[in-house]
Enzyme design. Structure first.
Site, PDB file in Angstrom:
ATOM      1  N   GLU A  35      -3.911  -5.796 -19.748  1.00  0.00           N
ATOM      2  CA  GLU A  35      -3.389  -6.968 -20.420  1.00  0.00           C
ATOM      3  C   GLU A  35      -3.867  -8.169 -19.605  1.00  0.00           C
ATOM      4  O   GLU A  35      -3.660  -8.208 -18.397  1.00  0.00           O
ATOM      5  CB  GLU A  35      -1.855  -6.887 -20.411  1.00  0.00           C
ATOM      6  N   ARG A 261       1.347   6.394 -11.237  1.00  0.00           N
ATOM      7  CA  ARG A 261       0.693   5.167 -10.792  1.00  0.00           C
ATOM      8  C   ARG A 261       0.598   5.147  -9.283  1.00  0.00           C
ATOM      9  O   ARG A 261       1.290   5.880  -8.589  1.00  0.00           O
ATOM     10  CB  ARG A 261       1.441   3.947 -11.300  1.00  0.00           C
ATOM     11  N   LYS A 271       2.133  -7.217 -11.514  1.00  0.00           N
ATOM     12  CA  LYS A 271       1.495  -8.522 -11.746  1.00  0.00           C
ATOM     13  C   LYS A 271       2.522  -9.646 -11.794  1.00  0.00           C
ATOM     14  O   LYS A 271       2.229 -10.767 -11.404  1.00  0.00           O
ATOM     15  CB  LYS A 271       0.690  -8.476 -13.048  1.00  0.00           C
TER      16      LYS A 271
HETATM   17  P1  ATP Z   1       1.647  -4.184 -13.613  1.00  0.00           P
HETATM   18  O1  ATP Z   1       2.819  -3.279 -13.801  1.00  0.00           O
HETATM   19  O2  ATP Z   1       1.055  -4.147 -12.254  1.00  0.00           O
HETATM   20  O3  ATP Z   1       1.873  -5.555 -14.088  1.00  0.00           O
HETATM   21  P2  ATP Z   1       0.515  -3.226 -15.987  1.00  0.00           P
HETATM   22  O4  ATP Z   1       0.674  -1.775 -16.205  1.00  0.00           O
HETATM   23  O5  ATP Z   1       1.390  -4.139 -16.747  1.00  0.00           O
HETATM   24  O6  ATP Z   1       0.504  -3.520 -14.457  1.00  0.00           O
HETATM   25  P3  ATP Z   1      -1.866  -3.417 -17.480  1.00  0.00           P
HETATM   26  O7  ATP Z   1      -2.795  -4.541 -17.561  1.00  0.00           O
HETATM   27  O8  ATP Z   1      -1.054  -3.091 -18.668  1.00  0.00           O
HETATM   28  O9  ATP Z   1      -0.949  -3.672 -16.243  1.00  0.00           O
HETATM   29  O10 ATP Z   1      -2.599  -2.117 -16.949  1.00  0.00           O
HETATM   30  C1  ATP Z   1      -3.833  -1.667 -17.391  1.00  0.00           C
HETATM   31  C2  ATP Z   1      -3.961  -0.222 -17.053  1.00  0.00           C
HETATM   32  O11 ATP Z   1      -3.834  -0.032 -15.644  1.00  0.00           O
HETATM   33  C3  ATP Z   1      -2.875   0.608 -17.698  1.00  0.00           C
HETATM   34  O12 ATP Z   1      -3.466   1.762 -18.232  1.00  0.00           O
HETATM   35  C4  ATP Z   1      -1.943   0.941 -16.571  1.00  0.00           C
HETATM   36  O13 ATP Z   1      -1.315   2.164 -16.785  1.00  0.00           O
HETATM   37  C5  ATP Z   1      -2.893   0.970 -15.377  1.00  0.00           C
HETATM   38  N1  ATP Z   1      -2.169   0.652 -14.148  1.00  0.00           N
HETATM   39  C6  ATP Z   1      -1.448  -0.443 -13.884  1.00  0.00           C
HETATM   40  N2  ATP Z   1      -0.881  -0.379 -12.665  1.00  0.00           N
HETATM   41  C7  ATP Z   1      -1.273   0.809 -12.133  1.00  0.00           C
HETATM   42  C8  ATP Z   1      -1.022   1.472 -10.890  1.00  0.00           C
HETATM   43  N3  ATP Z   1      -0.263   0.927  -9.944  1.00  0.00           N
HETATM   44  N4  ATP Z   1      -1.601   2.675 -10.693  1.00  0.00           N
HETATM   45  C9  ATP Z   1      -2.375   3.227 -11.633  1.00  0.00           C
HETATM   46  N5  ATP Z   1      -2.649   2.663 -12.817  1.00  0.00           N
HETATM   47  C10 ATP Z   1      -2.105   1.466 -13.072  1.00  0.00           C
HETATM   48 MG    MG Z   2       1.337  -3.412 -18.958  1.00  0.00          MG
END
Ligand code: ATP
Ligand code: MG
Length: 559
Positions: A35, A261, A271
């Protein structure tokens, strides 16, 4: 890429089984779906390495898809930075740069199809009322009074929602599933919200935006993704993912697989929290070298190879864990150890005057760049003169036992040069040592001194030739392993006040005057450093410490 193929894991096992059963037409198509509401961090790197890595290994492809369904928090700056970071990590999406917003028309058509089948309805409850009627794990939810709206009315209202006739939040489109379902995600989840905000790509075309659950699976289907890999918190969403695909008659259907994760100690990864640190000026931007963002790691001087090796090392599993930051530091060191030139830089200079060396005389010594790597050539001239700088803490007036550096009357070897003896100490009015007097033994250039043992070797630079530099010493951003959990969510109370120490008066060897932004060096006995590409000025470099040496003593002690 040179690193060995990733070891097998449960996802590969599942994919192998799918391929063996002929389920995906022999193809493996994955996607990385960020995102664009912030910069990528090392947790994302785990997902990137996994998704792009699988595509490479199985001869498939991996799409970069922006999940840009919330115009209020997204921006073109994030879209740019995410592409830069994925490329920097070494991956290529080829033609397959996609945006969920490109699918808004298709998603809308799919939604109309659900309404026509009686599987979706326009609900006039507020967000609060929906949340409140959802029930709990132990209590069923309550059905919305709008749940049985006739199809025709739903179609009309949905079209008018889209056209912007209703205020934000006044209505939603909800899937019509089961308010008694044990899985809360199946209790008539929201598919669309009214948000009359312009979108960075679609402008004012849409007044409604799809939810994550609705957009995600259908985007996977549109792109013919075979394996949709996401983190464990989406496990409970999988029944909904499958339900939506069934309603639109998706064929073939992508398969969602969840993995744990990455959590890393002494930092935060969400984020939202990173944004808070950036917005409040607690760090100097998304690329602050103390952050776990890829932009921060890059600016600090970490190599993409080290990040990839780290991702391989931690592996892929289904159990959540907290990975120790030292593991990442180990990967960084291992990656930098071969091939990084060794140079000298004094962090806290102390002047030494060599009394038996003539004033004005300069000797060009020769200092190899790769002393630890036999056969690897490369050296630079290294001037020796009457006035030198050594590290302030390499001198002790009253040395404890086992101190092998300089002390009054004692001897030490200057790296690549002579053995010197300390013959005097000059102090200021407050009694601080401001200068040392010493003599050099001219017989000891690259030769052991006759008849006595000199145990210590220290680094030094010639004072009149030295390059004044700024050195930024980074430490962990938080002083507890798990800042959010350890401080009950108040993670900023766990900030490490000493996460950045700036040394304005460092003295580097003159060869570093021509170092380019981004160049990496080992400062002998100190660690690995990178020329900051942004803050450095011509003739006045700024060095970021990437990582310290684990053992700064063993390597340079003589004898
Ligand atoms: P955050 O929780 O850090 O804000 P998010 O999951 O909202 O991250 P996205 O932009 O939706 O961020 O993530 C893109 C991809 O990265 C998704 O498939 C998510 O599952 C993966 N991802 C995000 N954080 C992690 C992590 N700590 N370890 C592994 N994969 C991750
Ligand atoms: Mg997300």
């Amino acid at each position: 890429m040179s690193e060995p193929a990733a070891p097998s894991n449960f996802i590969r096992t599942l994919i192998d089984a799918d391929l063996a059963a002929g389920k995906t037409g022999g193809q493996v198509i994955t996607r990385f779906p960020p995102e664009p509401n912030g910069y990528l961090h090392i947790g994302h790197a785990k997902s990137i390495c996994l998704n792009f890595g699988l595509a490479l290994d199985y001869g498939g492809r991996c799409h970069l898809r922006f999940d840009d369904t919330n115009p209020l928090t997204e921006s073109p700056e994030y879209i740019r930075s995410i592409q830069d970071d994925v490329r920097w990590l070494g991956f290529d999406w080829g033609e397959h740069l996609h945006f969920a917003s490109d699918y808004f028309p298709r998603l809308y058509e799919f939604a109309v199809r659900l309404i026509e089948k009686g599987k979706a309805y326009v609900c006039d409850l507020s967000a609060d009322a929906i949340r409140e009627s959802r029930g709990t794990l132990t209590e069923p939810g309550r059905e919305s009074p709008y749940r049985d709206r006739p199809v025709g009315e739903n179609l009309d209202l949905f079209a008018r929602m889209r056209a912007g006739e209703f205020p934000d939040g006044s209505r939603t489109l909800r899937a019509r599933i089961d308010m008694r379902a044990p899985n809360l995600n199946l209790r008539d989840p929201v598919m669309y919200r009214i948000r009359r905000a312009p979108h960075h790509r679609t402008g004012a075309a849409w007044s409604i935006y799809p939810s994550y659950d609705w957009a995600h699976g259908q985007s996977d289907y549109i792109e013919q993704i075979t394996h949709s890999i996401c983190t464990l918190e989406f496990e409970d969403h999988r029944p909904l993912y499958d339900w939506f695909l069934e309603q639109i008659d998706a064929q073939p259907r992508p398969r969602q697989i969840e993995f744990a994760r990455l959590n890393l100690s002494y930092t935060v990864m969400s984020k939202r929290l990173l944004l808070e640190l950036v917005r409040e000026g607690i760090v100097a931007g998304w690329d602050d070298p103390r952050l776990p963002t890829l932009a921060g790691l890059r600016r600090r001087g970490v190599t993409p190879e080290a990040v990839r090796q780290f991702c391989t090392l931690i592996g892929v599993a289904r159990a959540d864990s907290l990975v120790d930051l030292e593991l990442l530091e180990g990967c960084i060191r291992k990656e930098l150890e071969p091939g990084t030139p060794r140079v000298m830089c004094i962090h806290q200079p102390l002047r030494v005057v060599i009394e038996n060396w003539p004033e004005g005389k300069v000797q060009e010594l020769n200092a190899p760049y790769f002393p630890g790597e036999p056969g690897k050539l490369g050296a630079r001239p290294f001037p020796f003169s009457r006035e030198l700088y050594i590290e302030r803490d390499d001198f002790m007036e009253q040395p404890p036992k086992g101190f092998f550096r300089l002390s009054p009357g004692g001897e030490v070897r200057l790296r690549w040069a002579y053995v010197v003896r300390c013959t005097g100490v000059v102090k200021d009015a407050r009694g601080e040592v401001v200068e040392l007097r010493a003599t050099v033994d001219p017989e000891t250039l690259n030769a052991a001194p006759a008849g006595r043992k000199v145990r210590g070797t220290i680094h030094w630079v010639s004072a009149p030739h030295a390059l004044r530099a700024e050195v930024r010493l980074y430490d962990r951003l938080f002083s507890v392993p798990n800042p959010v959990a350890d401080k009950n969510g108040d993670f900023k109370r766990a900030l490490n006040p000493n996460s950045l120490e700036v040394l304005h008066g460092a003295m580097a060897e003159p060869s570093l005057a021509s170092a380019q932004g981004g160049a990496r060096f080992q400062f002998e006995r100190k660690g690995y450093y990178c020329v900051d590409p942004v803050a450095s000025r011509a003739g006045r470099p700024v060095f970021n410490r990437i990582v310290s040496l684990r053992d700064s003593w063993a390597k340079v002690r003589e004898g």
